[in-house]
Design a protein around this motif. Structure first.
Motif, mmCIF file in Angstrom:
data_model
loop_
_atom_site.group_PDB
_atom_site.id
_atom_site.type_symbol
_atom_site.label_atom_id
_atom_site.label_comp_id
_atom_site.label_asym_id
_atom_site.label_seq_id
_atom_site.Cartn_x
_atom_site.Cartn_y
_atom_site.Cartn_z
ATOM 1 N N UNK A 31 0.782 -1.159 0.017
ATOM 2 C CA UNK A 31 -0.015 0.280 -0.034
ATOM 3 C C UNK A 31 0.744 1.270 -0.081
ATOM 4 N N UNK A 32 2.062 1.277 0.590
ATOM 5 C CA UNK A 32 2.740 2.396 0.824
ATOM 6 C C UNK A 32 3.508 2.577 -0.570
ATOM 7 N N UNK A 33 3.945 1.639 -1.207
ATOM 8 C CA UNK A 33 4.446 1.740 -2.546
ATOM 9 C C UNK A 33 3.592 2.179 -3.528
ATOM 10 N N UNK A 34 2.277 1.884 -3.549
ATOM 11 C CA UNK A 34 1.230 2.198 -4.553
ATOM 12 C C UNK A 34 1.020 3.669 -4.282
ATOM 13 N N UNK A 35 0.667 4.045 -3.101
ATOM 14 C CA UNK A 35 0.275 5.410 -2.588
ATOM 15 C C UNK A 35 1.470 6.462 -3.140
ATOM 16 N N UNK A 36 2.795 5.875 -2.882
ATOM 17 C CA UNK A 36 3.818 6.883 -3.144
ATOM 18 C C UNK A 36 3.847 6.952 -4.622
ATOM 19 N N UNK A 91 8.579 7.897 3.460
ATOM 20 C CA UNK A 91 7.448 7.159 3.982
ATOM 21 C C UNK A 91 8.245 6.114 5.004
ATOM 22 N N UNK A 92 8.161 6.079 6.071
ATOM 23 C CA UNK A 92 8.669 5.146 7.153
ATOM 24 C C UNK A 92 7.655 4.198 7.407
ATOM 25 N N UNK A 93 8.110 2.956 7.309
ATOM 26 C CA UNK A 93 7.206 1.617 7.472
ATOM 27 C C UNK A 93 7.634 0.945 8.805
ATOM 28 N N UNK A 94 6.963 0.849 9.955
ATOM 29 C CA UNK A 94 7.473 -0.042 10.964
ATOM 30 C C UNK A 94 6.303 -0.922 11.304
ATOM 31 N N UNK A 95 6.116 -2.177 11.231
ATOM 32 C CA UNK A 95 5.299 -3.137 11.335
ATOM 33 C C UNK A 95 5.973 -4.143 11.997
ATOM 34 N N UNK A 96 5.053 -4.740 13.170
ATOM 35 C CA UNK A 96 5.466 -5.752 13.821
ATOM 36 C C UNK A 96 5.758 -7.140 13.080
ATOM 37 N N UNK A 135 10.421 18.816 4.592
ATOM 38 C CA UNK A 135 10.783 17.717 5.459
ATOM 39 C C UNK A 135 9.731 16.884 5.407
ATOM 40 N N UNK A 136 9.006 16.737 4.478
ATOM 41 C CA UNK A 136 7.779 15.893 4.527
ATOM 42 C C UNK A 136 7.920 14.415 4.771
ATOM 43 N N UNK A 137 7.182 13.946 5.899
ATOM 44 C CA UNK A 137 7.385 12.488 6.302
ATOM 45 C C UNK A 137 6.190 11.814 6.588
ATOM 46 N N UNK A 138 5.919 10.510 6.144
ATOM 47 C CA UNK A 138 4.609 9.803 6.630
ATOM 48 C C UNK A 138 5.076 8.442 7.147
ATOM 49 N N UNK A 139 4.680 8.208 8.505
ATOM 50 C CA UNK A 139 4.839 6.933 9.227
ATOM 51 C C UNK A 139 3.790 6.061 9.253
#
Length: 450
Positions: free
Chosen positions: A313-318, A327-332, A364-368
């Motif tokens: 989803x992050x790749x497609x949205x980007x 875009x930073x992804x932190x998934x357990x 400094x746009x950032x989405x986590x």
């Protein structure tokens, strides 16, 4: 003096039986004085009783007039029946409904003015001793049956407590039923329109993602075609080599091997083929991701790898955005849940897409994107940005259809509404809040399920 009022006796002597000369003895005179006194008292009592009776009669007439005026002003129909079901009183609404004079109604059996098919229902409540209750009846008129009416039957009792008949009240419900039917039809139409809007939004979302998908497809396809062309040239060289090698002695084989670069070609074949397979695999994955957006199997639940679906989803949205937000992804690790994969993918894409819009233009746009399993068996996916945050006036409206803060042409106002609806269908929800350090955070909570 009232014509019915008793007259006072005037000639006491005549009543006393006096002699011809009118004289009475002392004892007789005393007796008759007592009689006259009693007569005067009785006469006074009669006058008082008559006055009280006239006053009570006036009160009864006034009460009767009041009751009659109230009954006449009631819009509901009202009819009073005796123990045999005969009409003894009917209000003007009932008379008007049936189109008959009150004189013709009084004394008529109530079942006679009811449509024949409904008479059996009325008889259950009509006669003395029948229970009180509600039913639906139609009445017979000169112009045909009336609309269905909601009727209430109540038992009527006399001063001794004996049931002497029933009281019928009612009002038409045909218009109410038609209104309910129209409301039901409008609700079905609204649901149909809602489904169409949802499908249109899904197609619009798919269209926005196609731009990024096309770029992703072009890369693997390009090197697949490039590798195939190289392999074709290598194949020709190898073919020529083997044809000419057969015509020469073994001493010339080494020269030909060098001429046609057989050894480098053979060494290069393996990575070329591996690259081709990798490209084909990437194309296969992209096609699978496209298929996951199919919502035709809305009720099919499956086990979802949260880490993978968030990454995709992050790749497609980007790829659908021109800004260069980080875009930073932190998934357990190993986090899974049960649901419709395409729909959950749609929610995450919408949330990341909105976050990217919120940080547009920032250096400094950032989405986590963070995902964790919370206590209680819920999976929590949080999408945060460092944009300008959410206006207070938008909190009460953001999940309503067609509400958007984007400019005309940038958004339909259906993304969050659809995402919220999908989350609710999966037993979860979506909430929003402003971050203390700036920006907004949208939290998707879904039960692990399974």
């Amino acid at each position: 003096m009232s014509p019915n009022r008793p007259s006072r006796p005037e000639n006491i002597l005549a009543l006393a039986g006096a002699g011809a000369d009118g004289d009475l003895s002392d004892s007789q005179e005393s007796v008759w004085q007592e009689v006259v006194k009693r007569v005067d008292e009785v006469y006074s009592d009669l006058l008082r009783y008559e006055s009280d009776l006239e006053a009570k009669n006036a009160e009864l007439e006034e009460a009767q007039s009041f009751i009659s005026s109230v009954i006449a002003s009631v819009s509901d129909i009202l009819a009073v029946c005796d123990a045999e079901g005969r009409i003894v009183q009917a209000n003007p609404a009932f008379v008007t409904l049936l189109g008959r004079s009150e004189a013709k109604l009084i004394g008529a059996p109530l079942p006679d003015v009811i449509v024949e098919d409904d008479r059996a229902v009325a008889r259950q409540f009509l006669y003395a001793g029948a229970p009180a209750g509600d039913c639906e009846l139609r009445f017979s008129t000169a112009s045909g049956p009336t609309d269905v009416m909601a009727i209430n039957f109540s038992s009527r009792f006399d001063h001794t407590g004996r049931c002497v008949g029933a009281v019928l009240t009612g009002r038409p419900i045909g218009e109410l039923r038609r209104a309910y039917q129209a409301l039901h039809t409008a609700h079905l139409d609204l649901q149909h329109a809602q489904k169409k809007l949802i499908e249109q939004e899904k197609m619009a979302s798919l269209g926005r993602l196609v731009a990024g998908v096309a770029h992703e497809l072009n890369n693997p396809i390009s090197f697949v075609y490039g590798n195939v062309h190289v392999l074709e040239r290598y194949r020709k060289n190898l073919s020529n080599y083997f044809v000419e090698a057969e015509k020469l002695e073994d001493s010339a084989a080494a020269a030909l091997r060098t001429k046609y670069r057989i050894d480098p070609i053979l060494a290069d074949l393996t990575p070329l083929i591996e690259g081709t397979l990798e490209g084909a695999h990437r194309i296969s994955e992209i096609v699978k991701n496209l298929r996951r957006l199919s919502f035709n199997r809305a009720h099919e639940a499956q086990k979802i790898d949260v880490e993978r679906i968030v990454a995709v989803a992050a790749q497609w949205a980007a790829r659908s955005k021109k800004n260069q937000a980080r875009i930073c992804v932190d998934v357990e690790s190993g986090l899974t849940l049960w649901g419709n994969e395409g729909q959950i993918h749609q929610i995450v894409v919408n949330l990341i897409d909105n976050a990217l819009d919120a940080v547009r233009g920032r250096a400094d746009a950032c989405v986590t994107v963070r995902a964790r399993e919370k206590s209680g068996g819920d999976v929590e996916i949080v999408v945060e940005d460092n944009g300008g945050g959410i206006a207070e006036s938008a909190f009460d409206k953001m999940f309503e259809p067609f509400f958007t803060t984007k400019t005309v042409g940038e958004g339909t106002g259906l993304g969050l509404w659809i995402s919220y609806s999908i989350a609710r269908e999966h037993g979860g929800d979506i909430s929003a809040a402003n971050r203390p350090e700036g920006g907004a955070a949208f939290t998707l909570r879904l039960p692990v399920g399974g």
